[in-house]
Scaffold this motif. Structure first.
Motif, short mmCIF file in Angstrom:
data_model
loop_
_atom_site.label_atom_id
_atom_site.label_comp_id
_atom_site.label_asym_id
_atom_site.label_seq_id
_atom_site.Cartn_x
_atom_site.Cartn_y
_atom_site.Cartn_z
N GLN A 157 -0.85 6.25 -7.28
CA GLN A 157 -1.72 5.23 -6.69
C GLN A 157 -2.82 4.93 -7.71
O GLN A 157 -3.87 5.57 -7.71
N ILE A 158 -2.55 3.99 -8.59
CA ILE A 158 -3.47 3.67 -9.69
C ILE A 158 -4.46 2.61 -9.22
O ILE A 158 -4.09 1.44 -9.01
N THR A 159 -5.70 2.99 -9.05
CA THR A 159 -6.71 2.11 -8.44
C THR A 159 -7.10 0.94 -9.33
O THR A 159 -7.66 -0.05 -8.85
N THR A 160 -6.84 1.04 -10.63
CA THR A 160 -7.23 -0.03 -11.55
C THR A 160 -6.13 -1.05 -11.78
O THR A 160 -6.29 -1.96 -12.58
N GLY A 161 -5.00 -0.88 -11.08
CA GLY A 161 -3.89 -1.82 -11.23
C GLY A 161 -2.78 -1.24 -12.08
O GLY A 161 -3.01 -0.43 -12.97
N SER A 162 -1.53 -1.65 -11.79
CA SER A 162 -0.38 -1.16 -12.53
C SER A 162 0.78 -2.12 -12.35
O SER A 162 0.67 -3.11 -11.61
N CYS A 163 1.89 -1.84 -13.00
CA CYS A 163 3.10 -2.65 -12.85
C CYS A 163 4.23 -1.75 -12.36
O CYS A 163 4.49 -0.70 -12.95
N ASN A 164 4.89 -2.16 -11.28
CA ASN A 164 5.93 -1.33 -10.67
C ASN A 164 7.32 -1.84 -11.03
O ASN A 164 7.67 -2.96 -10.70
N PRO A 165 8.16 -1.01 -11.68
CA PRO A 165 9.50 -1.44 -12.08
C PRO A 165 10.58 -1.19 -11.02
O PRO A 165 11.73 -1.55 -11.22
N ALA A 166 10.23 -0.58 -9.89
CA ALA A 166 11.23 -0.26 -8.87
C ALA A 166 11.65 -1.52 -8.13
O ALA A 166 10.82 -2.37 -7.80
N PRO A 167 12.95 -1.68 -7.83
CA PRO A 167 13.41 -2.84 -7.07
C PRO A 167 12.99 -2.77 -5.61
O PRO A 167 12.63 -1.70 -5.11
N ILE A 168 13.02 -3.90 -4.92
CA ILE A 168 12.64 -3.94 -3.50
C ILE A 168 13.57 -3.07 -2.68
O ILE A 168 13.13 -2.32 -1.81
N GLY A 169 14.86 -3.17 -2.92
CA GLY A 169 15.80 -2.32 -2.21
C GLY A 169 16.59 -3.05 -1.14
O GLY A 169 16.80 -4.25 -1.18
N VAL A 170 17.02 -2.30 -0.11
CA VAL A 170 17.90 -2.82 0.93
C VAL A 170 17.08 -3.53 2.01
O VAL A 170 16.09 -2.99 2.50
N ILE A 171 17.52 -4.72 2.38
CA ILE A 171 16.81 -5.53 3.37
C ILE A 171 17.64 -5.61 4.64
O ILE A 171 18.84 -5.86 4.59
N PRO A 172 17.02 -5.39 5.80
CA PRO A 172 17.79 -5.39 7.06
C PRO A 172 18.17 -6.80 7.49
O PRO A 172 17.71 -7.80 6.93
N SER A 173 18.99 -6.88 8.53
CA SER A 173 19.35 -8.18 9.12
C SER A 173 18.19 -8.67 9.99
O SER A 173 17.26 -7.92 10.29
#
Length: 373
Positions: A157-173
């Motif tokens: 949890q980087i309070t000064t900002g960061s970039c996340n490379p993880a994909p969103i993932g599985v989306i429900p119906s």
């Protein structure tokens, strides 16, 4: 005295024979003394983790390794090191070229998961005020390189900002979009100050009780579903203090009166949290934050949908009784609701009358035409 020639030659031959034997013995002795004592010593040279090369060192006459043997040893170690490096390179190459049998360990993008639509900026059918989307032909796998001034989120949890490379993932119906509603406190309720109370919230279409280490795995994995197609996750509740129930200025997300993660599974479809010690007198907003296992807000398949979370407003007083302003707010809200309902009824009546009039008019025209015929 003169010796016969025969005796002389006999003595000479004997003398030469003795001398030759002596010389041969001496040479043999010298050869034996010159031969050094040879001791073979085996040593192990560690080249790389998990790999070792064995070299043979020859000690001659106790004076150490000969130059030839030392050179051989160095060559053997170098060869072993080269072999280890080649093996490492081969392993890296296998991973980087996608030869690994497990695609989740591969360092390359499998063509089967490339989203071709990501290359479209959406401006083929422009709308007023619409901005073009960022585009990519490789699923944005190296997107964070576009923000070199920011660190990778990397589970923190980087309070000064960061970039996340993880994909969103599985989306429900659409039939499995989660929804929640607070059952306590109720909207515009009044509770007693500095007194413990329990927040309760009904929730559906979500398998609760799933949460990861928020300090090490924050936003670090994609959203996943259970076998029923529902998001696996948990919820949070947060209470923010207001200046009044009619406050219109935005609140400061960094400031809150109470926050709690609801990590346990819902019981009977209801999540609860105790506010130990209660709250000071004042006005408050209670909100939910429904999240996936790795704490990211839940993601659903369509843009137009009802709220996935809930929020209610309530007051806290010393005796738990509604104040004049609270009662006035409730009365105003009730009056507005009544007025809205009355207006809706009037509109519906007008629509019904217009429909009946139109039907009557249409029938009259048909009868007139029949008479003319």
């Amino acid at each position: 005295m003169m010796f016969p020639r025969s005796i002389f030659f006999a003595l000479l031959a004997f003398s030469l024979s003795v001398q030759g034997a002596s010389t041969k013995k001496t040479s043999a002795n010298q050869s034996q003394c010159a031969a050094p004592k040879t001791v073979t010593q085996t040593s192990t040279v560690t080249v790389t983790k998990g790999t070792a090369a064995t070299a043979t060192a020859v000690l001659v006459g106790g004076k150490g390794i000969t130059k030839t043997t030392a050179k051989t040893t160095a060559t053997t170690a170098a060869a072993a090191k080269t072999t280890a490096a080649a093996a490492s390179t081969k392993t890296t190459a296998a991973a980087s070229t996608g030869n690994n049998s497990d695609p989740q360990l591969s360092l390359t993008l499998d063509p089967r998961v490339i989203a071709a639509g990501f290359a479209n900026d959406g401006q083929d059918v422009p709308a007023a005020g619409q901005v073009p989307s960022l585009t990519s032909t490789n699923n944005f796998i190296n997107f964070c390189l576009t923000t070199p001034n920011l660190p990778i989120t990397n589970g923190k949890q980087i309070t000064t900002g960061s970039c996340n490379p993880a994909p969103i993932g599985v989306i429900p119906s659409v039939d499995n979009m989660p929804s929640a509603k607070f059952t306590n406190p109720l909207n515009f309720a009044t509770i007693k100050s500095n007194t413990t109370f329990t927040i309760s919230m009904a929730i559906k279409n979500m398998q609760t009780g799933f949460f990861v280490n928020a300090q090490e795995n924050y936003f670090a994995a994609p959203q996943v579903l259970n076998t029923a197609g529902q998001i696996q996750g948990h919820s949070h509740v947060v209470i923010e203090q207001l200046t009044s129930l009619t406050q219109t200025t935005p609140t400061d997300p960094k400031t809150f009166a109470f926050f709690k993660g609801l990590n346990a599974a819902a019981v009977g479809g209801v999540l609860t949290a105790d506010v130990t010690g209660g709250l000071a007198p004042g006005f408050y907003k209670l909100s939910s934050i429904n999240s996936s296992s790795n704490h990211q807000p839940v993601i659903v398949p369509i843009a137009q949908h009802g709220s996935l979370d809930d929020a209610v407003y309530f007051s806290v007083t010393a005796n738990g009784a509604a104040t004049g302003s609270t009662a006035a707010t409730g009365a105003t809200t009730g009056k507005a609701t009544t007025t809205t309902a009355k207006a809706a009824a009037t509109t519906a009546k007008a629509a019904s009358t217009a429909k009946a009039t139109a039907k009557s008019t249409k029938g009259g025209k048909r009868r007139a035409l029949n008479r003319l015929a």
